[in-house]
Design an enzyme around this catalytic site. Structure first.
Site, short mmCIF file in Angstrom:
data_model
loop_
_atom_site.label_atom_id
_atom_site.label_comp_id
_atom_site.label_asym_id
_atom_site.label_seq_id
_atom_site.Cartn_x
_atom_site.Cartn_y
_atom_site.Cartn_z
NE ARG A 1 -10.94 -9.64 -2.24
CZ ARG A 1 -11.21 -8.71 -3.16
NH1 ARG A 1 -11.41 -9.05 -4.41
NH2 ARG A 1 -11.28 -7.44 -2.82
CE LYS B 1 -3.98 -1.73 2.63
NZ LYS B 1 -4.99 -1.50 1.58
N1 BES Z 1 -8.19 -3.67 4.24
C1 BES Z 1 -8.35 -3.24 2.91
C2 BES Z 1 -9.67 -2.51 2.68
C3 BES Z 1 -9.85 -1.19 3.36
C4 BES Z 1 -9.48 -0.01 2.74
C5 BES Z 1 -10.43 -1.12 4.61
C6 BES Z 1 -9.66 1.20 3.37
C7 BES Z 1 -10.61 0.09 5.25
C8 BES Z 1 -10.24 1.25 4.63
C9 BES Z 1 -8.33 -4.43 1.97
O1 BES Z 1 -7.57 -5.52 2.36
C10 BES Z 1 -7.74 -3.94 0.69
O2 BES Z 1 -6.64 -3.53 0.69
N2 BES Z 1 -8.53 -3.98 -0.36
C11 BES Z 1 -8.11 -3.51 -1.62
C12 BES Z 1 -8.64 -4.47 -2.65
C13 BES Z 1 -8.10 -4.25 -4.03
C14 BES Z 1 -6.66 -4.64 -4.06
C15 BES Z 1 -8.90 -5.09 -4.99
C16 BES Z 1 -8.70 -2.13 -1.82
O3 BES Z 1 -9.83 -1.90 -1.37
O4 BES Z 1 -8.02 -1.29 -2.39
ZN ZN Z 2 -5.52 -5.37 1.77
#
Ligand code: BES
Ligand code: ZN
Ligand code: ZN
Length: 514
Positions: free
Chosen positions: A361, A278
Protein backbone atom coordinates in the site's frame (compact mmCIF):
# COMPACT_ATOMS: atom_id res chain seq x y z
CA UNK A 1 3.17 -24.03 -30.35
CA UNK A 2 1.88 -22.10 -33.38
CA UNK A 3 -1.73 -21.43 -34.15
CA UNK A 4 -2.79 -22.40 -37.68
CA UNK A 5 -5.93 -22.53 -39.75
CA UNK A 6 -6.76 -25.17 -42.35
CA UNK A 7 -9.50 -24.67 -44.87
CA UNK A 8 -11.03 -27.30 -47.10
CA UNK A 9 -13.04 -30.50 -47.11
CA UNK A 10 -12.57 -32.53 -43.98
CA UNK A 11 -11.06 -35.42 -45.90
CA UNK A 12 -8.03 -33.20 -46.61
CA UNK A 13 -7.31 -32.06 -43.05
CA UNK A 14 -4.00 -33.12 -41.61
CA UNK A 15 -2.78 -33.47 -38.03
CA UNK A 16 -1.43 -36.15 -35.68
CA UNK A 17 -4.70 -35.99 -33.80
CA UNK A 18 -8.06 -34.25 -33.90
CA UNK A 19 -10.04 -33.42 -30.76
CA UNK A 20 -13.73 -34.35 -30.64
CA UNK A 21 -16.12 -33.20 -27.90
CA UNK A 22 -18.89 -35.33 -26.46
CA UNK A 23 -21.53 -34.95 -23.76
CA UNK A 24 -22.21 -37.63 -21.21
CA UNK A 25 -25.37 -39.67 -21.55
CA UNK A 26 -25.76 -38.87 -25.25
CA UNK A 27 -24.95 -41.28 -28.03
CA UNK A 28 -21.19 -40.92 -28.29
CA UNK A 29 -21.15 -42.50 -31.73
CA UNK A 30 -23.62 -39.93 -33.02
CA UNK A 31 -21.69 -37.03 -31.51
CA UNK A 32 -18.50 -38.23 -33.11
CA UNK A 33 -20.37 -38.65 -36.38
CA UNK A 34 -19.30 -35.20 -37.52
CA UNK A 35 -15.77 -36.55 -37.71
CA UNK A 36 -16.48 -39.60 -39.75
CA UNK A 37 -15.40 -37.82 -42.94
CA UNK A 38 -12.10 -37.03 -41.27
CA UNK A 39 -11.64 -40.50 -39.93
CA UNK A 40 -13.95 -42.99 -41.61
CA UNK A 41 -12.64 -45.76 -39.37
CA UNK A 42 -14.28 -44.05 -36.42
CA UNK A 43 -17.54 -45.62 -37.48
CA UNK A 44 -16.36 -49.02 -36.35
CA UNK A 45 -13.94 -48.01 -33.59
CA UNK A 46 -14.64 -50.34 -30.69
CA UNK A 47 -13.05 -48.19 -27.94
CA UNK A 48 -15.94 -45.76 -28.27
CA UNK A 49 -17.81 -48.14 -26.05
CA UNK A 50 -15.59 -47.43 -23.06
CA UNK A 51 -15.83 -43.67 -23.23
CA UNK A 52 -18.57 -42.13 -21.08
CA UNK A 53 -18.20 -38.41 -21.82
CA UNK A 54 -17.63 -37.44 -18.18
CA UNK A 55 -16.22 -33.91 -17.80
CA UNK A 56 -12.45 -33.97 -18.25
CA UNK A 57 -12.40 -37.61 -19.45
CA UNK A 58 -10.29 -38.33 -22.51
CA UNK A 59 -10.39 -41.35 -24.79
CA UNK A 60 -7.87 -42.03 -27.53
CA UNK A 61 -9.03 -43.86 -30.66
CA UNK A 62 -6.64 -45.09 -33.32
CA UNK A 63 -7.00 -45.52 -37.05
CA UNK A 64 -4.33 -46.69 -39.46
CA UNK A 65 -1.05 -44.82 -38.83
CA UNK A 66 -0.69 -43.92 -42.50
CA UNK A 67 -3.94 -41.99 -42.86
CA UNK A 68 -4.01 -38.19 -42.65
CA UNK A 69 -5.55 -38.11 -39.20
CA UNK A 70 -4.52 -41.33 -37.49
CA UNK A 71 -6.13 -40.69 -34.10
CA UNK A 72 -8.93 -38.93 -32.33
CA UNK A 73 -9.02 -37.78 -28.76
CA UNK A 74 -12.55 -37.81 -27.45
CA UNK A 75 -12.99 -35.07 -24.86
CA UNK A 76 -15.77 -35.46 -22.32
CA UNK A 77 -17.93 -32.45 -21.44
CA UNK A 78 -20.15 -33.98 -18.77
CA UNK A 79 -23.91 -33.47 -18.86
CA UNK A 80 -25.20 -30.99 -21.42
CA UNK A 81 -27.39 -29.22 -18.82
CA UNK A 82 -24.45 -28.42 -16.56
CA UNK A 83 -22.15 -27.30 -19.38
CA UNK A 84 -20.33 -24.00 -18.93
CA UNK A 85 -17.33 -22.62 -20.73
CA UNK A 86 -15.30 -23.73 -17.71
CA UNK A 87 -16.12 -27.33 -18.64
CA UNK A 88 -14.74 -26.68 -22.10
CA UNK A 89 -11.55 -25.16 -20.66
CA UNK A 90 -10.90 -28.17 -18.47
CA UNK A 91 -11.77 -30.60 -21.21
CA UNK A 92 -9.37 -29.01 -23.71
CA UNK A 93 -6.70 -28.82 -21.00
CA UNK A 94 -7.05 -32.54 -20.28
CA UNK A 95 -6.83 -33.36 -23.99
CA UNK A 96 -3.65 -31.27 -24.38
CA UNK A 97 -2.05 -33.05 -21.42
CA UNK A 98 -2.80 -36.26 -23.28
CA UNK A 99 -1.16 -34.84 -26.43
CA UNK A 100 1.91 -33.99 -24.38
CA UNK A 101 2.02 -37.46 -22.85
CA UNK A 102 1.68 -39.14 -26.25
CA UNK A 103 4.10 -36.67 -27.90
CA UNK A 104 1.66 -35.79 -30.64
CA UNK A 105 3.37 -33.37 -32.99
CA UNK A 106 0.30 -31.58 -34.39
CA UNK A 107 -3.22 -31.10 -33.08
CA UNK A 108 -6.43 -30.26 -34.95
CA UNK A 109 -9.79 -29.00 -33.75
CA UNK A 110 -12.87 -28.92 -35.98
CA UNK A 111 -14.22 -25.40 -35.54
CA UNK A 112 -17.70 -26.56 -36.42
CA UNK A 113 -17.89 -28.81 -33.38
CA UNK A 114 -16.69 -25.97 -31.11
CA UNK A 115 -19.17 -23.55 -32.63
CA UNK A 116 -21.91 -26.10 -32.13
CA UNK A 117 -21.41 -26.28 -28.35
CA UNK A 118 -23.84 -24.31 -26.17
CA UNK A 119 -23.08 -20.58 -25.89
CA UNK A 120 -21.44 -18.09 -28.21
CA UNK A 121 -19.33 -19.63 -30.99
CA UNK A 122 -16.52 -17.04 -30.88
CA UNK A 123 -16.28 -17.35 -27.13
CA UNK A 124 -16.02 -21.13 -27.31
CA UNK A 125 -13.25 -20.81 -29.88
CA UNK A 126 -11.30 -18.22 -27.83
CA UNK A 127 -11.61 -20.28 -24.66
CA UNK A 128 -10.66 -23.52 -26.39
CA UNK A 129 -7.54 -21.97 -27.89
CA UNK A 130 -6.35 -20.28 -24.69
CA UNK A 131 -7.02 -23.52 -22.81
CA UNK A 132 -4.94 -25.46 -25.30
CA UNK A 133 -1.91 -23.33 -24.46
CA UNK A 134 -2.21 -22.71 -20.74
CA UNK A 135 -1.74 -26.26 -19.38
CA UNK A 136 1.46 -26.74 -21.39
CA UNK A 137 3.36 -23.97 -19.58
CA UNK A 138 6.51 -24.92 -17.71
CA UNK A 139 9.19 -22.77 -16.12
CA UNK A 140 12.47 -24.21 -17.42
CA UNK A 141 14.87 -21.32 -17.22
CA UNK A 142 17.13 -22.70 -14.50
CA UNK A 143 16.98 -26.42 -15.30
CA UNK A 144 20.23 -27.82 -16.53
CA UNK A 145 19.71 -31.51 -15.85
CA UNK A 146 16.41 -32.27 -17.54
CA UNK A 147 17.54 -34.16 -20.63
CA UNK A 148 14.87 -32.77 -22.87
CA UNK A 149 12.23 -30.16 -22.15
CA UNK A 150 8.70 -31.41 -21.71
CA UNK A 151 7.12 -32.14 -25.07
CA UNK A 152 4.92 -29.51 -26.69
CA UNK A 153 3.12 -29.98 -30.03
CA UNK A 154 4.55 -27.81 -32.79
CA UNK A 155 1.18 -26.48 -33.88
CA UNK A 156 -2.50 -26.52 -33.22
CA UNK A 157 -4.79 -26.01 -36.17
CA UNK A 158 -8.41 -24.98 -36.42
CA UNK A 159 -10.14 -26.82 -39.25
CA UNK A 160 -12.68 -24.92 -41.32
CA UNK A 161 -14.71 -27.01 -43.75
CA UNK A 162 -15.84 -23.90 -45.59
CA UNK A 163 -14.37 -20.39 -45.77
CA UNK A 164 -12.47 -19.24 -42.74
CA UNK A 165 -14.90 -17.25 -40.62
CA UNK A 166 -13.02 -14.09 -39.68
CA UNK A 167 -14.89 -13.65 -36.39
CA UNK A 168 -13.84 -17.10 -35.27
CA UNK A 169 -10.31 -16.64 -36.57
CA UNK A 170 -9.99 -13.38 -34.60
CA UNK A 171 -11.35 -15.10 -31.51
CA UNK A 172 -8.72 -17.80 -31.89
CA UNK A 173 -6.00 -15.16 -32.23
CA UNK A 174 -7.23 -13.46 -29.07
CA UNK A 175 -6.94 -16.77 -27.25
CA UNK A 176 -3.42 -17.30 -28.55
CA UNK A 177 -2.35 -13.75 -27.63
CA UNK A 178 -3.86 -14.00 -24.16
CA UNK A 179 -1.87 -17.19 -23.61
CA UNK A 180 1.34 -15.44 -24.70
CA UNK A 181 0.62 -12.65 -22.21
CA UNK A 182 -0.11 -15.11 -19.42
CA UNK A 183 3.11 -17.00 -20.18
CA UNK A 184 5.13 -13.80 -19.83
CA UNK A 185 3.41 -13.04 -16.53
CA UNK A 186 4.06 -16.57 -15.27
CA UNK A 187 7.74 -16.31 -16.25
CA UNK A 188 8.14 -13.02 -14.40
CA UNK A 189 6.26 -14.16 -11.30
CA UNK A 190 7.95 -17.57 -11.13
CA UNK A 191 11.32 -15.95 -11.77
CA UNK A 192 13.43 -15.84 -8.60
CA UNK A 193 14.04 -12.45 -7.05
CA UNK A 194 17.77 -12.55 -7.81
CA UNK A 195 16.81 -12.52 -11.49
CA UNK A 196 13.58 -10.52 -11.50
CA UNK A 197 14.75 -7.27 -9.93
CA UNK A 198 13.25 -3.83 -10.53
CA UNK A 199 15.93 -3.08 -13.12
CA UNK A 200 15.19 -6.41 -14.83
CA UNK A 201 11.55 -5.34 -15.02
CA UNK A 202 12.62 -2.06 -16.58
CA UNK A 203 14.52 -4.03 -19.21
CA UNK A 204 11.42 -6.13 -19.86
CA UNK A 205 9.32 -3.00 -20.31
CA UNK A 206 11.88 -1.59 -22.73
CA UNK A 207 11.91 -4.84 -24.70
CA UNK A 208 8.13 -4.80 -25.02
CA UNK A 209 8.29 -1.17 -26.08
CA UNK A 210 10.95 -1.84 -28.70
CA UNK A 211 9.15 -4.88 -30.08
CA UNK A 212 5.62 -3.49 -30.17
CA UNK A 213 6.01 0.29 -30.34
CA UNK A 214 4.89 1.21 -26.82
CA UNK A 215 6.40 4.10 -24.88
CA UNK A 216 8.15 3.60 -21.55
CA UNK A 217 9.05 5.96 -18.74
CA UNK A 218 11.26 5.04 -15.83
CA UNK A 219 12.33 6.71 -12.60
CA UNK A 220 15.23 5.61 -10.39
CA UNK A 221 15.30 5.70 -6.60
CA UNK A 222 16.83 9.17 -6.54
CA UNK A 223 14.16 10.48 -8.87
CA UNK A 224 11.36 8.82 -6.90
CA UNK A 225 12.65 10.33 -3.66
CA UNK A 226 13.25 13.75 -5.24
CA UNK A 227 9.69 13.76 -6.60
CA UNK A 228 8.43 13.54 -3.03
CA UNK A 229 7.21 9.95 -2.91
CA UNK A 230 8.09 9.45 0.74
CA UNK A 231 5.87 6.39 1.15
CA UNK A 232 7.44 4.58 -1.81
CA UNK A 233 10.89 5.66 -0.60
CA UNK A 234 10.25 4.19 2.85
CA UNK A 235 9.98 0.75 1.26
CA UNK A 236 13.15 0.83 -0.86
CA UNK A 237 15.34 2.47 1.79
CA UNK A 238 16.33 -0.92 3.20
CA UNK A 239 17.17 -2.43 -0.19
CA UNK A 240 20.45 -2.37 -2.09
CA UNK A 241 18.74 -3.22 -5.38
CA UNK A 242 17.73 -0.04 -7.14
CA UNK A 243 13.97 0.64 -7.25
CA UNK A 244 11.98 1.82 -10.28
CA UNK A 245 8.74 3.54 -11.06
CA UNK A 246 7.83 2.30 -14.54
CA UNK A 247 5.11 3.44 -16.89
CA UNK A 248 4.28 1.78 -20.18
CA UNK A 249 1.79 3.23 -22.62
CA UNK A 250 -0.26 1.95 -25.51
CA UNK A 251 -1.92 4.78 -27.40
CA UNK A 252 -3.82 4.07 -30.62
CA UNK A 253 -3.40 6.77 -33.24
CA UNK A 254 -5.57 9.82 -32.61
CA UNK A 255 -6.21 8.89 -28.96
CA UNK A 256 -3.40 11.02 -27.47
CA UNK A 257 -5.85 13.47 -25.90
CA UNK A 258 -8.21 10.82 -24.51
CA UNK A 259 -8.33 10.10 -20.80
CA UNK A 260 -6.69 6.68 -20.50
CA UNK A 261 -7.46 3.50 -18.66
CA UNK A 262 -4.66 3.29 -16.10
CA UNK A 263 -3.57 0.12 -14.35
CA UNK A 264 -1.29 0.37 -11.33
CA UNK A 265 0.44 -2.89 -10.35
CA UNK A 266 2.33 -3.74 -7.16
CA UNK A 267 5.86 -4.71 -8.14
CA UNK A 268 7.53 -5.91 -4.94
CA UNK A 269 10.14 -8.22 -6.42
CA UNK A 270 10.74 -9.72 -3.01
CA UNK A 271 8.90 -9.14 0.25
CA UNK A 272 10.86 -10.13 3.35
CA UNK A 273 8.54 -7.95 5.43
CA UNK A 274 11.41 -5.52 6.11
CA UNK A 275 12.16 -4.87 9.80
CA UNK A 276 8.75 -6.45 10.55
CA UNK A 277 10.38 -9.60 9.18
CA UNK A 278 8.17 -12.42 7.92
CA UNK A 279 8.57 -15.93 9.35
CA UNK A 280 10.94 -17.97 7.19
CA UNK A 281 8.49 -20.78 6.31
CA UNK A 282 7.50 -20.33 2.65
CA UNK A 283 9.10 -16.91 2.51
CA UNK A 284 10.44 -17.89 -0.92
CA UNK A 285 6.92 -17.56 -2.29
CA UNK A 286 7.29 -13.82 -1.78
CA UNK A 287 9.19 -13.66 -5.08
CA UNK A 288 5.63 -13.56 -6.40
CA UNK A 289 4.84 -10.26 -4.73
CA UNK A 290 5.14 -8.47 -8.05
CA UNK A 291 2.11 -10.35 -9.42
CA UNK A 292 0.17 -7.12 -9.98
CA UNK A 293 2.95 -5.59 -12.08
CA UNK A 294 3.45 -9.01 -13.69
CA UNK A 295 -0.17 -9.02 -14.93
CA UNK A 296 0.37 -5.60 -16.53
CA UNK A 297 3.38 -6.96 -18.42
CA UNK A 298 1.15 -9.81 -19.60
CA UNK A 299 -1.48 -7.37 -20.80
CA UNK A 300 1.07 -5.44 -22.86
CA UNK A 301 2.47 -8.64 -24.34
CA UNK A 302 -1.09 -9.55 -25.34
CA UNK A 303 -1.68 -6.13 -26.92
CA UNK A 304 1.66 -6.54 -28.65
CA UNK A 305 0.70 -9.93 -30.03
CA UNK A 306 -2.56 -8.45 -31.28
CA UNK A 307 -0.65 -5.92 -33.38
CA UNK A 308 0.92 -3.52 -30.88
CA UNK A 309 1.02 0.23 -31.25
CA UNK A 310 0.56 0.01 -35.00
CA UNK A 311 -2.13 -2.63 -35.34
CA UNK A 312 -3.88 -3.65 -32.12
CA UNK A 313 -6.60 -1.02 -32.65
CA UNK A 314 -7.97 -2.99 -35.57
CA UNK A 315 -8.13 -6.05 -33.30
CA UNK A 316 -10.39 -4.13 -30.90
CA UNK A 317 -7.85 -2.42 -28.66
CA UNK A 318 -9.20 1.05 -29.39
CA UNK A 319 -8.55 2.62 -25.99
CA UNK A 320 -5.49 4.32 -24.58
CA UNK A 321 -4.02 2.07 -21.86
CA UNK A 322 -1.23 2.84 -19.41
CA UNK A 323 0.46 0.54 -16.93
CA UNK A 324 2.18 2.09 -13.90
CA UNK A 325 4.42 -0.20 -11.88
CA UNK A 326 6.18 0.76 -8.66
CA UNK A 327 8.95 -1.84 -8.36
CA UNK A 328 11.19 -2.49 -5.37
CA UNK A 329 12.36 -5.07 -2.90
CA UNK A 330 11.23 -4.91 0.71
CA UNK A 331 14.38 -5.67 2.74
CA UNK A 332 15.60 -5.21 6.32
CA UNK A 333 18.85 -3.26 6.64
CA UNK A 334 20.51 -0.49 8.59
CA UNK A 335 18.81 2.06 6.37
CA UNK A 336 15.45 0.33 6.48
CA UNK A 337 12.31 1.99 7.76
CA UNK A 338 11.55 1.33 11.43
CA UNK A 339 8.09 0.61 12.77
CA UNK A 340 6.89 3.91 14.20
CA UNK A 341 8.55 6.01 11.50
CA UNK A 342 6.37 8.69 9.92
CA UNK A 343 6.67 9.49 6.21
CA UNK A 344 5.07 12.03 3.90
CA UNK A 345 3.43 10.65 0.79
CA UNK A 346 3.42 12.39 -2.59
CA UNK A 347 -0.17 13.48 -1.85
CA UNK A 348 1.09 15.36 1.22
CA UNK A 349 -0.71 13.04 3.63
CA UNK A 350 1.47 11.63 6.39
CA UNK A 351 1.65 7.94 7.30
CA UNK A 352 2.79 6.29 10.50
CA UNK A 353 4.38 3.01 9.49
CA UNK A 354 3.31 0.54 12.16
CA UNK A 355 4.30 -2.55 10.20
CA UNK A 356 6.90 -2.52 7.44
CA UNK A 357 5.37 -5.70 6.01
CA UNK A 358 2.35 -3.69 4.86
CA UNK A 359 4.57 -2.23 2.13
CA UNK A 360 2.39 -2.79 -0.95
CA UNK A 361 0.00 0.00 0.00
CA UNK A 362 2.96 2.33 0.61
CA UNK A 363 4.33 1.99 -2.90
CA UNK A 364 0.87 1.92 -4.48
CA UNK A 365 -0.40 5.07 -2.79
CA UNK A 366 2.41 7.17 -4.25
CA UNK A 367 2.19 5.45 -7.63
CA UNK A 368 -1.55 6.17 -7.73
CA UNK A 369 -1.08 9.83 -6.83
CA UNK A 370 1.58 10.09 -9.52
CA UNK A 371 -0.59 8.27 -12.08
CA UNK A 372 -3.55 10.60 -11.45
CA UNK A 373 -1.39 13.71 -11.76
CA UNK A 374 0.43 12.53 -14.86
CA UNK A 375 -2.39 10.82 -16.77
CA UNK A 376 -5.76 11.98 -15.41
CA UNK A 377 -7.25 8.49 -15.88
CA UNK A 378 -10.85 7.94 -16.97
CA UNK A 379 -10.68 4.81 -14.83
CA UNK A 380 -7.85 3.71 -12.57
CA UNK A 381 -7.53 0.08 -11.50
CA UNK A 382 -4.79 -1.02 -9.15
CA UNK A 383 -3.96 -4.66 -8.66
CA UNK A 384 -1.77 -6.20 -6.03
CA UNK A 385 -0.84 -9.27 -4.04
CA UNK A 386 -1.74 -7.05 -1.15
CA UNK A 387 -2.96 -8.99 1.88
CA UNK A 388 -2.70 -12.46 3.36
CA UNK A 389 -6.09 -11.67 4.88
CA UNK A 390 -7.59 -11.89 1.40
CA UNK A 391 -6.64 -15.57 1.30
CA UNK A 392 -8.35 -16.05 4.63
CA UNK A 393 -11.48 -14.31 3.37
CA UNK A 394 -11.83 -15.71 -0.14
CA UNK A 395 -9.44 -18.64 -0.44
CA UNK A 396 -6.82 -19.22 -3.10
CA UNK A 397 -8.97 -19.09 -6.23
CA UNK A 398 -10.82 -15.82 -5.88
CA UNK A 399 -9.66 -12.20 -5.85
CA UNK A 400 -11.32 -9.31 -4.04
CA UNK A 401 -12.63 -6.34 -5.99
CA UNK A 402 -13.35 -2.93 -4.48
CA UNK A 403 -14.73 -0.05 -6.50
CA UNK A 404 -15.96 3.51 -6.19
CA UNK A 405 -19.08 2.71 -8.26
CA UNK A 406 -21.27 -0.31 -8.90
CA UNK A 407 -20.82 -0.29 -12.67
CA UNK A 408 -17.06 -0.58 -12.33
CA UNK A 409 -17.24 -3.33 -9.69
CA UNK A 410 -19.77 -5.24 -11.76
CA UNK A 411 -17.69 -4.87 -14.92
CA UNK A 412 -14.62 -6.33 -13.26
CA UNK A 413 -16.64 -9.15 -11.74
CA UNK A 414 -18.50 -10.17 -14.88
CA UNK A 415 -15.81 -9.47 -17.51
CA UNK A 416 -13.25 -11.22 -15.31
CA UNK A 417 -15.59 -14.13 -14.59
CA UNK A 418 -16.20 -14.56 -18.31
CA UNK A 419 -12.55 -15.40 -18.83
CA UNK A 420 -12.10 -17.48 -15.69
CA UNK A 421 -10.73 -14.78 -13.35
CA UNK A 422 -13.06 -14.90 -10.34
CA UNK A 423 -13.76 -11.80 -8.21
CA UNK A 424 -15.94 -11.12 -5.22
CA UNK A 425 -16.78 -7.58 -4.15
CA UNK A 426 -15.96 -6.30 -0.68
CA UNK A 427 -17.14 -2.97 0.75
CA UNK A 428 -15.26 0.31 0.72
CA UNK A 429 -17.20 1.85 3.60
CA UNK A 430 -15.46 4.71 5.35
CA UNK A 431 -16.17 3.28 8.79
CA UNK A 432 -13.25 0.91 8.24
CA UNK A 433 -10.93 3.90 8.24
CA UNK A 434 -11.47 4.15 12.02
CA UNK A 435 -8.91 1.35 12.36
CA UNK A 436 -6.31 3.34 10.46
CA UNK A 437 -6.39 6.49 12.56
CA UNK A 438 -3.01 7.40 13.98
CA UNK A 439 -2.07 9.39 17.08
CA UNK A 440 0.84 11.08 15.35
CA UNK A 441 0.09 11.18 11.61
CA UNK A 442 -2.82 11.38 9.17
CA UNK A 443 -3.09 7.61 9.13
CA UNK A 444 -1.37 4.35 10.06
CA UNK A 445 -0.39 1.83 7.40
CA UNK A 446 -2.19 -1.04 9.17
CA UNK A 447 -5.25 -1.54 11.32
CA UNK A 448 -5.95 -4.68 13.33
CA UNK A 449 -6.04 -8.18 11.92
CA UNK A 450 -9.80 -8.05 11.51
CA UNK A 451 -10.91 -6.93 8.08
CA UNK A 452 -7.31 -6.70 6.92
CA UNK A 453 -8.15 -6.78 3.22
CA UNK A 454 -10.73 -4.02 3.56
CA UNK A 455 -8.44 -1.88 5.72
CA UNK A 456 -5.80 -2.05 3.01
CA UNK A 457 -8.34 -0.94 0.40
CA UNK A 458 -9.50 1.91 2.65
CA UNK A 459 -5.88 3.00 3.04
CA UNK A 460 -5.50 3.18 -0.75
CA UNK A 461 -8.80 5.05 -1.10
CA UNK A 462 -7.28 7.98 0.82
CA UNK A 463 -5.10 8.58 -2.24
CA UNK A 464 -7.84 8.54 -4.87
CA UNK A 465 -9.03 11.94 -6.12
CA UNK A 466 -12.60 12.93 -5.33
CA UNK A 467 -14.81 11.75 -8.20
CA UNK A 468 -12.12 9.58 -9.79
CA UNK A 469 -13.37 6.15 -10.89
CA UNK A 470 -11.16 3.60 -9.19
CA UNK A 471 -11.13 -0.13 -8.52
CA UNK A 472 -8.73 -2.13 -6.39
CA UNK A 473 -8.07 -5.82 -7.02
CA UNK A 474 -6.46 -7.86 -4.25
CA UNK A 475 -5.03 -10.85 -6.11
CA UNK A 476 -2.95 -12.29 -3.24
CA UNK A 477 -4.77 -15.65 -3.45
CA UNK A 478 -5.02 -16.52 -7.13
CA UNK A 479 -1.80 -14.92 -8.48
CA UNK A 480 0.45 -17.68 -7.18
CA UNK A 481 -0.59 -21.09 -5.97
CA UNK A 482 1.23 -24.01 -4.47
CA UNK A 483 -1.04 -26.47 -6.17
CA UNK A 484 -1.71 -27.53 -9.73
CA UNK A 485 -4.93 -26.89 -11.56
CA UNK A 486 -6.00 -28.11 -15.02
CA UNK A 487 -4.95 -24.88 -16.71
CA UNK A 488 -1.91 -24.13 -14.65
CA UNK A 489 1.01 -26.05 -13.23
CA UNK A 490 2.38 -25.14 -9.83
CA UNK A 491 3.26 -21.51 -9.08
CA UNK A 492 2.38 -18.35 -10.99
CA UNK A 493 -1.01 -18.42 -12.69
CA UNK A 494 -1.18 -15.27 -14.80
CA UNK A 495 -4.36 -14.30 -12.98
CA UNK A 496 -5.81 -10.92 -14.05
CA UNK A 497 -4.04 -10.72 -17.41
CA UNK A 498 -7.26 -11.60 -19.16
CA UNK A 499 -9.32 -9.35 -16.87
CA UNK A 500 -7.16 -6.39 -17.88
CA UNK A 501 -7.46 -7.44 -21.51
CA UNK A 502 -11.25 -7.51 -21.18
CA UNK A 503 -11.29 -4.02 -19.64
CA UNK A 504 -8.98 -2.73 -22.38
CA UNK A 505 -11.15 -4.29 -25.10
CA UNK A 506 -14.63 -3.51 -23.78
CA UNK A 507 -14.04 -0.46 -21.56
CA UNK A 508 -16.10 0.32 -18.49
CA UNK A 509 -19.66 1.65 -18.81
CA UNK A 510 -20.50 4.97 -17.13
CA UNK A 511 -21.82 4.71 -13.58
CA UNK A 512 -25.60 4.61 -13.45
CA UNK A 513 -25.84 7.47 -10.95
CA UNK A 514 -25.24 5.40 -7.82
N1 BES B 1 2.80 -9.48 0.10
C1 BES B 1 2.08 -9.59 1.31
C2 BES B 1 0.69 -10.18 1.13
C3 BES B 1 0.61 -11.62 0.71
C4 BES B 1 0.56 -12.63 1.65
C5 BES B 1 0.56 -11.95 -0.63
C6 BES B 1 0.47 -13.96 1.24
C7 BES B 1 0.48 -13.27 -1.04
C8 BES B 1 0.43 -14.27 -0.11
C9 BES B 1 1.90 -8.21 1.92
O1 BES B 1 2.89 -7.28 1.67
C10 BES B 1 1.89 -8.41 3.40
O2 BES B 1 2.84 -8.86 3.93
N2 BES B 1 0.77 -8.10 4.01
C11 BES B 1 0.60 -8.28 5.40
C12 BES B 1 -0.15 -7.09 5.92
C13 BES B 1 -0.21 -7.00 7.41
C14 BES B 1 1.15 -6.68 7.95
C15 BES B 1 -1.20 -5.92 7.78
C16 BES B 1 -0.19 -9.55 5.62
O3 BES B 1 -1.09 -9.83 4.80
O4 BES B 1 0.10 -10.27 6.57
ZN1 ZN C 1 4.52 -7.38 3.05
ZN1 ZN D 1 3.93 -7.60 -0.09
Amino acid sequence: MDLRFQRGPSGEWKASVVLAFAFKGEDIRKQAQALIDVAPWLDIAPALNDFTGAAGETGVLYGHPKIAIPRIILCGLGERESYTVETLRKSVAAAMQKCRELKLETVGIDVQTLAGLPGDAARNVEEAVVSAYLPLYTYERFRTTRKEPLFTPSWISLFFAEDIDSTLRDAARRGESAAAGIFLTRDLVNGPANLVTPSFLEEQARKLAARYGFTVRSMTRQEIAAAGMGAFESVFKGAVEDARLLAIEYCPRGMEKEQPLVFVGKGVTFDTGGISLKPSANMGDMKSDMGGAGAIFGLFETIGQMGGQAGAASAGFTRRVIGVMPCTENMPDGQATRPGDVVTSLSGQTIEIINTDAEGRLILCDAMTWAQREYDPAVMVDLATLTGACLIALGTDVAAVFATDDALAETVRTRGGDVGDLYWRLPLWDRYFEDLKSDVADMKNVGGREGGTINAALFLKQFVDEGRRWAHLDIAGPAYRNKKSPLCPFGATGFAVRTLMQLALHGVPEPSGD
